[in-house]
Write an enzyme that holds these catalytic residues in place. Structure first.
Site, PDB file in Angstrom:
ATOM      1  N   ASP A  94       0.846  -1.194   0.000  1.00 52.69           N
ATOM      2  CA  ASP A  94       0.000   0.000   0.000  1.00 52.69           C
ATOM      3  C   ASP A  94       0.882   1.245   0.000  1.00 52.69           C
ATOM      4  OD1 ASP A  94      -2.185  -1.653   0.173  1.00 52.69           O
ATOM      5  OD2 ASP A  94      -2.343  -1.487   2.355  1.00 52.69           O
TER       6      ASP A  94
HETATM    7  N1  URA Z   1      -1.137  -5.838   4.023  1.00 52.96           N
HETATM    8  C1  URA Z   1      -1.672  -4.598   3.990  1.00 52.96           C
HETATM    9  O1  URA Z   1      -2.727  -4.355   4.548  1.00 52.96           O
HETATM   10  N2  URA Z   1      -0.988  -3.649   3.313  1.00 52.96           N
HETATM   11  C2  URA Z   1       0.198  -3.862   2.703  1.00 52.96           C
HETATM   12  O2  URA Z   1       0.786  -2.940   2.116  1.00 52.96           O
HETATM   13  C3  URA Z   1       0.740  -5.157   2.763  1.00 52.96           C
HETATM   14  C4  URA Z   1       0.053  -6.139   3.439  1.00 52.96           C
END
Ligand code: URA
Length: 229
Positions: A101
């Protein structure tokens, strides 16, 4: 891809012209004359016609420490992407073997080798990914048990594999998961009305961020060279 189709595609010659080039010994693969247009050629084999290079792609593997705010994408009209952090002429050839993310920091792997990225990301690939997770509330034993048991994700129709959970402090956990579903860790904690306030990926399989690997840093590596992991 078949050699005759590849040459046609890269040279823009018609089928008959490609056939003539092959017959006259004008096409080489990996430096050797090749007359068989039906043979398969991989993306990483050098192909030349009349000594003009048509394809010469080197296989690339990159470990990158993604800083917060950078998109896990190959291009974006607004935001800076992980590709923008790689100052190499071949950066645009790369794709991501698994995303993070925008706010998440830590290890991402980029490559132009589709088979390698699939080995890390395809459904059924059992690759541990370890994260440091900071939360707004303490992690209870109930949460740990649920993660260690496996959680049902209705949308994807999967039950996660048993995660490895290490409680480092009341609101800090080291968590290893084996899938890579969209927002997976945030969704796991959200089941218990716990919000993830910081997320950092330390490792993917055998590949890890060492302490000297600062946000924005990247390194090339070879999948079989243990000392560069
Ligand atoms: N899980 C999440 O919620 N976000 C990420 O970036 C990676 C794993």
């Amino acid at each position: 891809m078949r050699l005759d189709r590849l040459v046609g595609h890269l040279s823009e010659l018609g089928r008959n012209a490609v056939r003539e080039k092959l017959a006259s010994g004008s096409i080489s693969v990996g430096g050797d004359v090749e007359r068989n247009g039906q043979r398969d050629v991989s993306t990483f084999e050098a192909v030349a016609m009349d000594s003009q290079v048509l394809q010469d792609r080197t296989v690339r593997y990159v470990l990158l420490h993604k800083p917060a705010g950078i998109l896990s994408a190959t291009s974006d009209p607004v935001h800076k992407t992980v590709i923008d952090l790689i100052s190499e002429s071949w950066a645009d050839e790369l794709h991501l073997a698994g995303r993070l993310d925008r706010a998440t920091t830590g290890l991402v792997i980029l490559t132009n080798d589709g088979a390698f990225s699939e080995s890390l990301t395809q459904p059924g690939a059992v690759v541990p990914k370890t994260y440091l997770v900071t939360t707004d509330l303490p992690i209870s034993d109930e949460v740990i048990t649920a993660f260690e048991t496996g959680m049902r994700f209705e949308k994807e129709d999967i039950t996660t594999q048993a995660a490895i959970v290490e409680r480092l402090a009341p609101c800090e956990t080291r968590l290893t998961i084996y899938e890579g579903k969209h927002h997976q860790i945030k969704r796991m904690f959200a089941r218990f009305e716990i919000r993830v306030t910081a997320l950092h990926r330390e490792s993917i399989g055998d590949y890890r961020l060492t302490d000297d690997f600062l946000p924005g840093d990247y390194r090339t590596f070879k999948p079989d060279a243990c000392e560069e992991k």
